[in-house]
Each structure stands twice: as structure tokens, then as C-alpha cells.
Design an enzyme around this catalytic site. Structure first.
Site, PDB file in Angstrom:
ATOM      1  N   GLY A   1      -0.754  12.815 -24.702  1.00  0.00           N
ATOM      2  CA  GLY A   1       0.419  12.096 -25.196  1.00  0.00           C
ATOM      3  C   GLY A   1       0.631  12.148 -26.697  1.00  0.00           C
ATOM      4  O   GLY A   1       1.764  12.199 -27.166  1.00  0.00           O
TER       5      GLY A   1
ATOM      6  N   ASP B   1      -0.318   7.822 -28.900  1.00  0.00           N
ATOM      7  CA  ASP B   1       1.133   7.693 -28.724  1.00  0.00           C
ATOM      8  C   ASP B   1       1.485   6.277 -28.297  1.00  0.00           C
ATOM      9  O   ASP B   1       2.460   5.695 -28.761  1.00  0.00           O
ATOM     10  CB  ASP B   1       1.668   8.725 -27.722  1.00  0.00           C
ATOM     11  CG  ASP B   1       0.952   8.656 -26.379  1.00  0.00           C
ATOM     12  OD1 ASP B   1      -0.202   8.186 -26.319  1.00  0.00           O
ATOM     13  OD2 ASP B   1       1.541   9.069 -25.366  1.00  0.00           O
TER      14      ASP B   1
ATOM     15  N   ASP C   1      -1.156   0.742 -24.180  1.00  0.00           N
ATOM     16  CA  ASP C   1      -0.516   0.097 -23.034  1.00  0.00           C
ATOM     17  C   ASP C   1      -1.319  -1.163 -22.692  1.00  0.00           C
ATOM     18  O   ASP C   1      -1.004  -2.250 -23.154  1.00  0.00           O
ATOM     19  CB  ASP C   1      -0.479   1.129 -21.901  1.00  0.00           C
ATOM     20  CG  ASP C   1       0.456   0.734 -20.781  1.00  0.00           C
ATOM     21  OD1 ASP C   1       0.826  -0.441 -20.720  1.00  0.00           O
ATOM     22  OD2 ASP C   1       0.786   1.596 -19.962  1.00  0.00           O
TER      23      ASP C   1
ATOM     24  N   PHE D   1       8.811   1.248 -18.688  1.00  0.00           N
ATOM     25  CA  PHE D   1       8.274   2.600 -18.550  1.00  0.00           C
ATOM     26  C   PHE D   1       9.023   3.476 -19.537  1.00  0.00           C
ATOM     27  O   PHE D   1      10.253   3.559 -19.487  1.00  0.00           O
ATOM     28  CB  PHE D   1       8.530   3.055 -17.109  1.00  0.00           C
ATOM     29  CG  PHE D   1       7.610   4.148 -16.649  1.00  0.00           C
ATOM     30  CD1 PHE D   1       7.280   5.204 -17.479  1.00  0.00           C
ATOM     31  CD2 PHE D   1       7.081   4.119 -15.371  1.00  0.00           C
ATOM     32  CE1 PHE D   1       6.445   6.215 -17.056  1.00  0.00           C
ATOM     33  CE2 PHE D   1       6.239   5.130 -14.916  1.00  0.00           C
ATOM     34  CZ  PHE D   1       5.922   6.172 -15.764  1.00  0.00           C
TER      35      PHE D   1
ATOM     36  N   ASP E   1       5.162  10.935 -20.839  1.00  0.00           N
ATOM     37  CA  ASP E   1       5.584  11.705 -19.670  1.00  0.00           C
ATOM     38  C   ASP E   1       5.753  10.844 -18.423  1.00  0.00           C
ATOM     39  O   ASP E   1       5.296   9.713 -18.353  1.00  0.00           O
ATOM     40  CB  ASP E   1       4.538  12.776 -19.357  1.00  0.00           C
ATOM     41  CG  ASP E   1       3.249  12.164 -18.784  1.00  0.00           C
ATOM     42  OD1 ASP E   1       2.718  11.226 -19.400  1.00  0.00           O
ATOM     43  OD2 ASP E   1       2.803  12.598 -17.700  1.00  0.00           O
TER      44      ASP E   1
END
Ligand code: PRP
Length: 182
Positions: free
Chosen positions: A50, A106, A109, A158, A165
Site C-alpha cells: 500500500g 499508507d 486502520d 472503505f 486497493d
């Protein structure tokens, strides 16, 4: 020849950060890093896959010398996510002892990968270890880890583009957008 729209309109939600906005923020982060590491050669460690796009732009936003290295970690299913297990699939090529390091993600989460990697890298005694992530979820739990350079904070949606991706697609979008599921 007419090309199909990419992403197809049914997948593409809201554009959260345009190419211009990302580029302006990356330039600011690059400036901050170069000021903080003035006179040094920081090693930027990108976490594959990522962060590849971000780290490439970030490195070019730093006017002084930098070196690059990459780590690959396992992507985990829900079971291992909750058990807190991250596996290293590709370790560093460099010895980072006594080197100034910036770990580049990146997205943070849940926070699990960042927490694991900071512990893994700290054990190798770098002279400095700073963390950088283009995106951080508001809900991320990073424990005692300090997030030194953050591009943008985002809610729980999302997201795709600029390295992010869905089943390996959309990493090459120049912007970051929400992904419409179903
Ligand atoms: C993403 C991202 C981080 C990690 C963050 O990688 O690049 O490495 O997940 O999630 P966490 O905070 O919940 O640990 P992913 O596993 O999707 O692989 P990729 O980078 O190859 O897309």
C-alpha cells in the site's frame, strides 16, 4: 476504442482527497521530515504494497538525501487480526542500528500493524524511529506509539486509490475515494 470508466461508477463513492490535495500535504510532510532530520540521511521504510506510491512521492518531497527500504507483512483475516499476529514476509535489506528511520504507511486502520512494526524495529536500536502515515482512522488504536507525521485523519469508510486497493485494484488512482460496497 472506448475504454470502460475506471473505477466503474457503481464502485466509486465520494472523492475524499484530490490529487492536488494529496500532493500539497505530501509536500508539507516532506518539508517537516527534512527539517527534523536536517544534516542526516533518514531511511524511509515503506510497508508493501500500500505505501509504495506514497513513499515514492514522499521521498521526492524531501530535498536532501534519503535511503529507501521496504518491509512486507502478512495480511491477516479477522481471526488473526483479533489475536494480534502480524508476520513478516519480507524483512529489511538494511541494518538499521544507529540509523535514523521513518516508518511509512499508507493507512493505519486498526493500528495493529503499526504497533507491531514499531516494536519490531525498535528492538533493532535505530538512532531515531519516527512514524508516518498518509491516512489514520479516527478509530485506530496505536497504544503507546506516537504518530509523528499524519497526512489526514479519516472516519470508518472503505477507501481506495493512491496505493489503497480492493482485491489489488485501484492502487493507481491518483486520488483517494470511498468505495461503494455492493
Ligand atoms: C494495510 C495497510 C497497513 C495495514 C493497516 O495493508 O497498508 O499495512 O493494512 O491495517 P491495521 O492498522 O489494521 O493493521 P494490507 O494488509 O491491506 O496490504 P497492502 O498494503 O498490500 O494493501
Amino acid at each position: 476504442m472506448t475504454l470502460d470508466p475506471y473505477p466503474p461508477p457503481e464502485d466509486l463513492g465520494e472523492i475524499l482527497f484530490t490529487e492536488e490535495k494529496i500532493s500539497a500535504r505530501v509536500a508539507e510532510l516532506g518539508r517537516e521530515i527534512s527539517e527534523d532530520f536536517a544534516g542526516q540521511t533518514p531511511l524511509l521504510i515503506g510497508v508493501l504494497k500500500g505505501s509504495a506510491i506514497f513513499v515514492a512521492d514522499l521521498a521526492r518531497a524531501i530535498p536532501g538525501p534519503v535511503e529507501l527500504d521496504f518491509l512486507a507483512v502478512s495480511s491477516y483475516g479477522e481471526a488473526t487480526r483479533s489475536s494480534g499476529v502480524v508476520k513478516i514476509l519480507k524483512d529489511l535489506d538494511h541494518d538499521i542500528a544507529d540509523r535514523p528511520v521513518v516508518l511509512v504507511e499508507d493507512i493505519i486502520d486498526s493500528g495493529l500493524t503499526m504497533r507491531f512494526l514499531v516494536e519490531h524495529l525498535s528492538a533493532q536500536r535505530p538512532s531515531a524511529l519516527r512514524t508516518c502515515s498518509l491516512l489514520v482512522r479516527n478509530s485506530a488504536e496505536v497504544g503507546g506509539v506516537t504518530l509523528d507525521y499524519v497526512g489526514f485523519r479519516i472516519p470508518a469508510s472503505f477507501v481506495i486509490g493512491y496505493g489503497l486497493d480492493v482485491a489489488q485494484r485501484y492502487r493507481n488512482l491518483p486520488y483517494i475515494a470511498t468505495y461503494r460496497q455492493g
